[in-house]
Each structure stands twice: as structure tokens, then as C-alpha cells.
Design an enzyme around this catalytic site. Structure first.
Site, PDB file in Angstrom:
ATOM      1  N   GLY A   1     -14.253  -5.233 -11.089  1.00  0.00           N
ATOM      2  CA  GLY A   1     -14.719  -4.524  -9.903  1.00  0.00           C
ATOM      3  C   GLY A   1     -14.252  -5.167  -8.618  1.00  0.00           C
ATOM      4  O   GLY A   1     -14.209  -4.521  -7.572  1.00  0.00           O
ATOM      5  N   ASN A   2     -13.915  -6.468  -8.664  1.00  0.00           N
ATOM      6  CA  ASN A   2     -13.313  -7.123  -7.500  1.00  0.00           C
ATOM      7  C   ASN A   2     -11.853  -6.728  -7.320  1.00  0.00           C
ATOM      8  O   ASN A   2     -11.230  -7.057  -6.315  1.00  0.00           O
ATOM      9  CB  ASN A   2     -13.376  -8.647  -7.641  1.00  0.00           C
ATOM     10  CG  ASN A   2     -14.701  -9.235  -7.209  1.00  0.00           C
ATOM     11  OD1 ASN A   2     -15.472  -9.714  -8.036  1.00  0.00           O
ATOM     12  ND2 ASN A   2     -14.968  -9.194  -5.913  1.00  0.00           N
ATOM     13  N   SER A   3     -11.299  -6.039  -8.306  1.00  0.00           N
ATOM     14  CA  SER A   3      -9.876  -5.701  -8.281  1.00  0.00           C
ATOM     15  C   SER A   3      -9.511  -4.931  -7.032  1.00  0.00           C
ATOM     16  O   SER A   3     -10.136  -3.926  -6.696  1.00  0.00           O
ATOM     17  CB  SER A   3      -9.529  -4.869  -9.513  1.00  0.00           C
ATOM     18  OG  SER A   3      -8.157  -4.852  -9.722  1.00  0.00           O
TER      19      SER A   3
ATOM     20  N   HIS B   1      -3.742  -0.274 -10.288  1.00  0.00           N
ATOM     21  CA  HIS B   1      -4.501   0.107 -11.481  1.00  0.00           C
ATOM     22  C   HIS B   1      -5.895   0.628 -11.145  1.00  0.00           C
ATOM     23  O   HIS B   1      -6.540   1.258 -11.982  1.00  0.00           O
ATOM     24  CB  HIS B   1      -4.581  -1.068 -12.472  1.00  0.00           C
ATOM     25  CG  HIS B   1      -5.527  -2.150 -12.090  1.00  0.00           C
ATOM     26  ND1 HIS B   1      -5.141  -3.309 -11.463  1.00  0.00           N
ATOM     27  CD2 HIS B   1      -6.867  -2.277 -12.265  1.00  0.00           C
ATOM     28  CE1 HIS B   1      -6.177  -4.093 -11.275  1.00  0.00           C
ATOM     29  NE2 HIS B   1      -7.250  -3.484 -11.752  1.00  0.00           N
TER      30      HIS B   1
ATOM     31  N   ASP C   1       1.441  -4.121  -8.716  1.00  0.00           N
ATOM     32  CA  ASP C   1       0.069  -3.619  -8.828  1.00  0.00           C
ATOM     33  C   ASP C   1      -0.587  -3.446  -7.461  1.00  0.00           C
ATOM     34  O   ASP C   1      -1.753  -3.757  -7.279  1.00  0.00           O
ATOM     35  CB  ASP C   1      -0.776  -4.555  -9.714  1.00  0.00           C
ATOM     36  CG  ASP C   1      -2.038  -3.871 -10.229  1.00  0.00           C
ATOM     37  OD1 ASP C   1      -2.150  -2.638 -10.086  1.00  0.00           O
ATOM     38  OD2 ASP C   1      -2.921  -4.574 -10.759  1.00  0.00           O
TER      39      ASP C   1
ATOM     40  N   GLY D   1      21.805  -5.099 -13.192  1.00  0.00           N
ATOM     41  CA  GLY D   1      22.188  -4.654 -14.527  1.00  0.00           C
ATOM     42  C   GLY D   1      22.668  -5.767 -15.428  1.00  0.00           C
ATOM     43  O   GLY D   1      23.685  -5.617 -16.116  1.00  0.00           O
ATOM     44  N   VAL D   2      21.939  -6.891 -15.439  1.00  0.00           N
ATOM     45  CA  VAL D   2      22.300  -8.009 -16.312  1.00  0.00           C
ATOM     46  C   VAL D   2      21.062  -8.505 -17.045  1.00  0.00           C
ATOM     47  O   VAL D   2      19.934  -8.330 -16.586  1.00  0.00           O
ATOM     48  CB  VAL D   2      22.930  -9.184 -15.530  1.00  0.00           C
ATOM     49  CG1 VAL D   2      24.265  -8.789 -14.943  1.00  0.00           C
ATOM     50  CG2 VAL D   2      21.981  -9.692 -14.442  1.00  0.00           C
TER      51      VAL D   2
END
Length: 381
Positions: free
Chosen positions: A235-237, A133, A163, A293-294
């Protein structure tokens, strides 16, 4: 910038940027009240005992000197010639000492500033790990080292479900870098040091302990976060969290905050999850996950997870699974929850074959299934 819906009045925030705000309170009245209180009776307390933890860091300064050069600041922007409308200045910059600097930069380079975040070098060739992000939607990525040197960067690959993103700079000399540590060895109560670029102020560090493991914050089926109390802010992201050996054991990703600032509850994705994702992004640019697919449900009263829906064109249908079947194991790996099954299948290579051990009514069956490619949209499995 919320990463998932608010829980009550406490939103879960990505560690993007937010304006600096707050208040300073006068604690003198509280100090006076405390000093006039009656001292407690010493007999109320047990005799002193040796501390459980006999040693600890007197200072984090050597650790900061060791790892600091590998922690970077990341600024992202769009080319103003390709945008249809002018973007506002990021809240992280507005009202801070850096507002004038960023306005000058945008005017000089024809850029529309999107925001800023953090990252860290994992290879001397200039490979950097950050959050997806942080760099999502960017036309221009600028990496600033601890000494102020700036480099343009390009996106190598990103994975929205965890992410995680990998970017690359091309430097004229080998870069300082930090190694991965084994997050499986991290215990609740261990020291941890977070590094990053909070509120666009530049590189900084905070320290605390690991408060919990295995946190599910509702962002994806692959949530398995450390909860840490080392203060991390917008900002630490994308920044790293280190053990005392200077190894990266988590990537700072989200906070719980009613105000947009740190309240001492932050979340980092452990290295045991991040490191393999990073390697695949470096080599392939994307993550190709397995899919069955369940639709699943827990709490069926049995060991395993129960199938409550089947994609009519998916691998499960082709493997002759039925609604109501209880999947108890994949190959020799026992399955207790739907999250375990989703992760187990996602880790398999598409087009590989697995053996699903199921319980159908009172009969135990083993069915081979060819794992499919996980669709782009979020599915149960």
C-alpha cells in the site's frame, strides 16, 4: 504480489496490498531474565566520546505538516460491465475496518476493486507520480487527498521498466505539491521519511535511514534502488520518501518480506532516475529508449563489456560490430559493466549517432552507430 522471483524463502514484493496479520508477544519473561542478569564490568567499555552526529530531528511533526497535504491515496478499479468474471476483494481490504466501505462503494458504482496504493502531487495543476503497477489494468482511478476529498484521475503515461506512472486530476483550485530533491546528495545513514497508505489504512508516515545505495533487485536493467529501513508495507507503493528538507528523493517501490509485511528492508527508486522519466511521460506519454541490439557479458578480464551476441537486424550489426568485440566507451563515457552500457544507450535518442570505442583482438577501433528504438520486450541492450 511478487515483482520478481523469490530469493530463497524471502520473496521480493511489490508494495501492493496484503491482508493485515501478525502476533503480539509477551516480553515479560525476557524482561525478568534481563533484570536478573549480572551487570557488565564497566572496564570493558571505552570512555564516552562526543557523538558523531551532534544534531538530529527531535520530531518529524513539522516535516509531516509541510509535505502531508501533497501525499495522496490511490484506489484503482475496473468497470464491472467490462469484466468477464467477478474479481475478489483485494487482500488489503479484506478483514480490515474498510471492507464494508469498499463493498458498498463497489455495489453503488458497479466497480470491481483491484487494489490501492499511494502517490504524490508534483505540480499545482494536479500531476501525480505513482508506481506503474499501482494503476496498471485500471479502468477507474480515484485519488483521495489527506483531507478526504476525492477526485477521478486519468493515466497520462507509464513506464514498466522503471515502474513509474504519471496520473492527472482536475481540481477546481491549485493543489499542494512537493518538489524533487537531488538523490545524488543522499548518503548512507541519512534520515529519510516515507509516506503512503499502508494496508489501506489511510495516510501515514514512517522514518528511518538510508541503508544502502545502488541496489539491484533483479526487476529490470535499470534497477538502482535506495535500500531504506523506514518501515514500508503493501500500500506504500508509489509513495514518496523525503529528505529532512521536505524534498522527494525516492519513490517507494518494493520490499523484501517472507510474510508480506515490513521486515525493515524496503527499496525506493532515486529521484535522479525518476524525475526525468516523469518529465518525459508528462510530455510524451511514453518512454522512447535507445537500443543497440547486442547481448553482453561482464567479467571478460578486460575493461569494458564483451559482445556475445548481435541482433541481425539491429544497429550493432549495421555498425559492423562483431561477436567478441569489447566495448570500452560510448562517446567519451567509459563503460565498465553491461548495466552501464545498457543505461548509456537507453538514455540516447533513437536515430541519434554515437561513437563506440571498442577493442577487437589487440586493435582499438572507433565505430559510429545509429541508435535504434528499444523494442517493447526486454532485451539485453
Amino acid at each position: 504480489m511478487a515483482r520478481c522471483p523469490a530469493s530463497g524463502l524471502i520473496p521480493m514484493l511489490l508494495l501492493g496490498m496484503a491482508a493485515i496479520g501478525g502476533a503480539i508477544t509477551d516480553a515479560r519473561a525476557q524482561d525478568n531474565a534481563t533484570s536478573s542478569a549480572t551487570p557488565p564490568n564497566p572496564s570493558l567499555f571505552a570512555p564516552p566520546v562526543p557523538p558523531v552526529v551532534s544534531t538530529g530531528p527531535l520530531t518529524f511533526a513539522p516535516l509531516v505538516r509541510q509535505v502531508g497535504p501533497a501525499v495522496v491515496n490511490i484506489a484503482v478499479a475496473q468497470d464491472s460491465h467490462t469484466t468477464t468474471s467477478r474479481q475478489p476483494l483485494p487482500p488489503s481490504v479484506k478483514g480490515t475496518p474498510f471492507e464494508h466501505k469498499f463493498r458498498e462503494r463497489m455495489r453503488a458504482h458497479g466497480e470491481e476493486m483491484l487494489g490501492a496504493g499511494s502517490g504524490f502531487l508534483i505540480d499545482p495543476s494536479g500531476v501525480i507520480v505513482t508506481n506503474a503497477h499501482v494503476v496498471g489494468g485500471a479502468d477507474l482511478i480515484t485519488v483521495s487527498l489527506a483531507d478526504g476529498t476525492e477526485f477521478p484521475a486519468h493515466l497520462v503515461g507509464s513506464d514498466d521498466l522503471t515502474d513509474i506512472a504519471v496520473i492527472q486530476i482536475h481540481a477546481p483550485h491549485p493543489m499542494p505539491f512537493v518538489p524533487w530533491g537531488d538523490s545524488r546528495l543522499v548518503n548512507i545513514g541519512d534520515w529519510i521519511m516515507a509516506a503512503g497508505n499502508p494496508f489501506g489504512l489511510g495516510s501515514s508516515v514512517t522514518a528511518g535511514i538510508v541503508s544502502a545505495r545502488g541496489r539491484d533487485i533483479g526487476t529490470s536493467p535499470f534497477d538502482d534502488f535506495f535500500q531504506i529501513d523506514a518501515p514500508i508495507n503493501p500500500g506504500n507503493s508509489g509513495g514518496p520518501s523525503f529528505n529532512l528538507g521536505g524534498q522527494v528523493v525516492a519513490v517507494n517501490t518494493a520490499i523484501v518480506s517472507p510474510t508480506g509485511g515490513s521486515v525493515g528492508i524496503g527499496f525506493g527508486l532515486p529521484s535522479e532516475i525518476v524525475a526525468p522519466i516523469v518529465e518525459e511521460l508528462r510530455h510524451n506519454g511514453h518512454i522512447d529508449r535507445g537500443w543497440l541490439g547486442v547481448t553482453l557479458t561482464d567479467g571478460s578480464g578486460h575493461d569494458g563489456v564483451q559482445i556475445v551476441g548481435i541482433d541481425r537486424n539491429g544497429p550493432a550489426m549495421k555498425a559492423h560490430l562483431h561477436i567478441g568485440d569489447v566495448i570500452t566507451a560510448v562517446n567519451d563515457e567509459p563503460i565498465d559493466t553491461s548495466r552501464m552500457l545498457i543505461r548509456s544507450i537507453a538514455a540516447k535518442r533513437p536515430q541519434s549517432t554515437v561513437v563506440l570505442h571498442i577493442r577487437r583482438h589487440h586493435e582499438a577501433l572507433s565505430l559510429p552507430a545509429c541508435v535504434g528504438h528499444r523494442p517493447d520486450e526486454d532485451m539485453d541492450d
